[in-house]
Design a protein around this motif. Structure first.
Motif, short mmCIF file in Angstrom:
data_model
loop_
_atom_site.label_atom_id
_atom_site.label_comp_id
_atom_site.label_asym_id
_atom_site.label_seq_id
_atom_site.Cartn_x
_atom_site.Cartn_y
_atom_site.Cartn_z
N ALA A 190 3.25 10.61 -6.91
CA ALA A 190 4.29 11.13 -7.82
C ALA A 190 3.77 11.22 -9.25
CB ALA A 190 5.52 10.23 -7.76
N LYS A 191 2.94 10.27 -9.63
CA LYS A 191 2.43 10.22 -11.00
C LYS A 191 1.36 11.27 -11.25
CE LYS A 191 1.87 7.95 -15.02
NZ LYS A 191 2.93 7.80 -16.03
N TYR A 192 0.57 11.60 -10.21
CA TYR A 192 -0.57 12.51 -10.38
C TYR A 192 -0.54 13.61 -9.31
CZ TYR A 192 -2.13 8.59 -13.24
OH TYR A 192 -2.20 7.59 -14.18
N GLU B 44 0.83 -1.20 0.00
CA GLU B 44 0.00 0.00 0.00
C GLU B 44 0.87 1.26 0.00
OE1 GLU B 44 -3.46 0.60 -0.76
OE2 GLU B 44 -4.05 -0.39 1.11
N ASP B 45 1.91 1.26 0.82
CA ASP B 45 2.82 2.41 0.88
C ASP B 45 3.49 2.66 -0.47
OD1 ASP B 45 2.28 2.70 3.60
OD2 ASP B 45 3.98 1.45 4.19
N ARG B 46 3.97 1.59 -1.09
CA ARG B 46 4.65 1.74 -2.38
C ARG B 46 3.69 2.28 -3.44
NH1 ARG B 46 6.20 -3.46 -1.19
NH2 ARG B 46 5.14 -4.30 -3.04
N PHE B 47 2.46 1.78 -3.42
CA PHE B 47 1.49 2.25 -4.40
C PHE B 47 1.17 3.73 -4.17
CE2 PHE B 47 -2.78 3.26 -5.75
CZ PHE B 47 -2.78 2.81 -7.07
N THR B 48 1.03 4.12 -2.93
CA THR B 48 0.72 5.52 -2.62
C THR B 48 1.84 6.44 -3.11
OG1 THR B 48 -0.64 4.93 -0.70
CG2 THR B 48 0.28 7.15 -0.74
N ALA C 216 -1.19 16.71 -9.36
CA ALA C 216 -2.20 17.78 -9.43
C ALA C 216 -3.51 17.39 -8.76
CB ALA C 216 -2.45 18.16 -10.89
N HIS C 217 -3.68 16.15 -8.44
CA HIS C 217 -4.93 15.71 -7.79
C HIS C 217 -4.91 16.02 -6.29
CE1 HIS C 217 -5.55 13.58 -11.53
NE2 HIS C 217 -6.76 13.16 -11.12
N SER C 218 -6.09 16.25 -5.74
CA SER C 218 -6.22 16.38 -4.28
C SER C 218 -6.11 14.99 -3.64
CB SER C 218 -7.57 17.00 -3.92
OG SER C 218 -7.68 18.30 -4.45
N VAL C 219 -5.78 14.98 -2.36
CA VAL C 219 -5.60 13.72 -1.63
C VAL C 219 -6.48 13.72 -0.39
CG1 VAL C 219 -3.97 12.23 -0.42
CG2 VAL C 219 -3.24 13.47 -2.46
N ALA C 220 -7.16 12.61 -0.14
CA ALA C 220 -7.95 12.42 1.07
C ALA C 220 -7.57 11.09 1.70
CB ALA C 220 -9.44 12.46 0.74
N LYS C 221 -8.02 10.86 2.93
CA LYS C 221 -7.64 9.66 3.67
C LYS C 221 -8.83 8.71 3.81
CE LYS C 221 -6.30 11.70 7.41
NZ LYS C 221 -5.69 11.86 8.76
#
Length: 430
Positions: free
Chosen positions: A158-160, A149-153, A162-167
């Motif tokens: 890094a790839k996107y 999960e950490d690696r995917f995050t 410009a997107h907002s992030v939520a938990k």
């Protein structure tokens, strides 16, 4: 898996509940756990990440769940990615989920092979504004290993950028803490397996038996009833070993006159049970041992009554502390001066009962739950008071798992497991 297939309506409901809490135009991703290496080509047994299991029922490595409730393409509101299987994998590793089996397990219609994940995320990213990432925010978490999960995050952010992030975690903490009836039934099944193990060892225990022999008897009974085994590392602590709260060596001889403290339980379908009992090696408590035992049992019964909707976590533990203090005074372990002069931050009773009384339990032994929010119906808790007396060579802990009800006292999932001192003695001497 050893367990029977779980009705997919549980996971359909869980996804619906999670999606209802997401922001507009947001996408959430959940990864399976890794298979962790030991050395050479050895690995640890696979344990699925509880969040993806909770939302999909998929119990397999290299799986990813994507939820996008507002996706303009109906087929991609829910997508499950699984490792592509073939005949070679089936021969060497065993059967993996096919797309059809993944649908039957999860109720998700769109099932793709994992190799399509990145291009699918790229397409969906053009429609969404926010990515929900899944971080471990449990109050007991202390993780030093980088997870899948950490690696995917890291890759996603890094790839996107410009997107907002939520938990995702705050939503899951609330949802997972309140159990569906299907979940409660699975936990009851785990408790019933635990009961079989405990009843098996009562006539088995005699002076001269070793702690690890008892562990072997329990494991045998759990596995033969379709459990993977222990829900957590078992504690089988005879004599003064009971005064080490997390004693797990289980390598000592059980001697006449001593007590054995058990903190042992089975899992079933990834759902946990959590039991503590204390029994006399010789089959009979001394008068002093029984007095302390009955005091712990009294605290457990009274503490259980306090687990009702609206109760606050801190207030609950304060009240249990008062009940325990009265028992310790009756036993002569504390006197009035000890109580009058106690440090409010570390009350006098903590000398003999130094751990918490309860914790949430479910897919994790210490399950999700936000401790600053009031207790709700269908939350499941342990109740596990103890009194530990190194100077007298024994410690006693008693623990059951209970379901909070809308009204009245909690329902005890372990109500069929012997606990009264006289019943324990009778069963050991039958």
């Amino acid at each position: 898996m050893k367990y029977d297939l779980i009705d997919s309506k549980l996971f359909i409901k869980n996804r619906k509940n999670f999606a209802s809490q997401m922001k507009p135009n947001s996408l959430a991703v959940f990864n399976s756990n890794d298979i962790y290496p030991i050395s050479a080509d050895s690995t640890m047994p696979f344990e699925q990440h509880r969040d993806i299991f909770y939302l999909s029922g998929v119990d397999q490595e290299e799986s990813v769940l994507v939820l996008f409730p507002d996706c303009p393409n109906e087929d991609f509101k829910e997508v499950l990615f699984v490792r592509e299987t073939n005949e070679h994998i089936a021969i060497w590793e065993g059967e993996k989920l096919t797309k059809e089996a993944a649908f039957k397990t999860s109720g998700i219609k769109t099932v793709l092979w994992l190799q399509d994940l990145e291009k699918t995320i790229a397409e969906l990213s053009t429609y969404c504004d926010t990515f929900y990432i899944n971080t471990n925010e449990h109050y007991r978490a202390n993780v030093q290993t980088e997870t899948r999960e950490d690696r995917f995050t890291k890759w996603l952010l890094a790839k996107y950028p410009a997107h907002s992030v939520a938990k995702s975690n705050p939503i899951l903490q609330r949802l997972r803490s309140v159990k569906d009836q299907i979940e409660i039934d699975l936990m009851q099944h785990a408790c019933n397996i635990t009961e079989k193990g405990f009843r098996r060892i009562l006539p088995f225990v005699k002076p001269g038996v070793w702690e690890y022999e008892i562990e072997a008897e329990l494991l045998h009974e759990f596995v033969r009833n379709r459990s993977k085994g222990f829900a957590y590392t078992p504690i089988i602590a005879s004599g003064n070993n009971a005064n080490v709260l997390h004693y797990i060596e289980n390598n000592q001889e059980c001697k006449a006159g001593d007590l054995i403290l058990f903190d042992i339980a089975a899992e079933y379908a990834n759902y946990k049970s959590d039991l503590s009992r204390t029994i006399p090696v010789s089959g009979k408590f001394t008068d002093r041992q029984k007095a302390v035992y009955n005091a712990v049992n009294h605290v457990k019964k009274e503490a259980t009554k306090l687990l009702v909707p609206g109760t606050l976590w801190k207030a609950y533990h304060v009240e249990v502390g008062k009940i325990m203090t009265d028992q310790l005074l009756n036993l002569g372990l504390l006197d009035k001066a000890d109580v009058q002069n106690e440090d409010p931050k570390w009350p006098a009773y903590k000398k003999y009962f130094m751990h918490g009384t309860s914790h949430h339990i479910g897919l994790d032994t210490h399950d999700y739950g936000l401790l600053h929010e009031p207790i709700k119906a269908n939350m499941v808790f342990t109740v596990e008071p103890g009194i530990y007396i190194p100077d007298e060579g024994f410690g006693i802990r008693l623990e059951d798992d209970v379901v909070v009800q809308e009204k009245g006292e909690p329902f005890n999932l372990m109500g069929n497991i012997p606990i009264e001192a006289e019943e324990i003695e009778d069963l050991m001497n039958a």
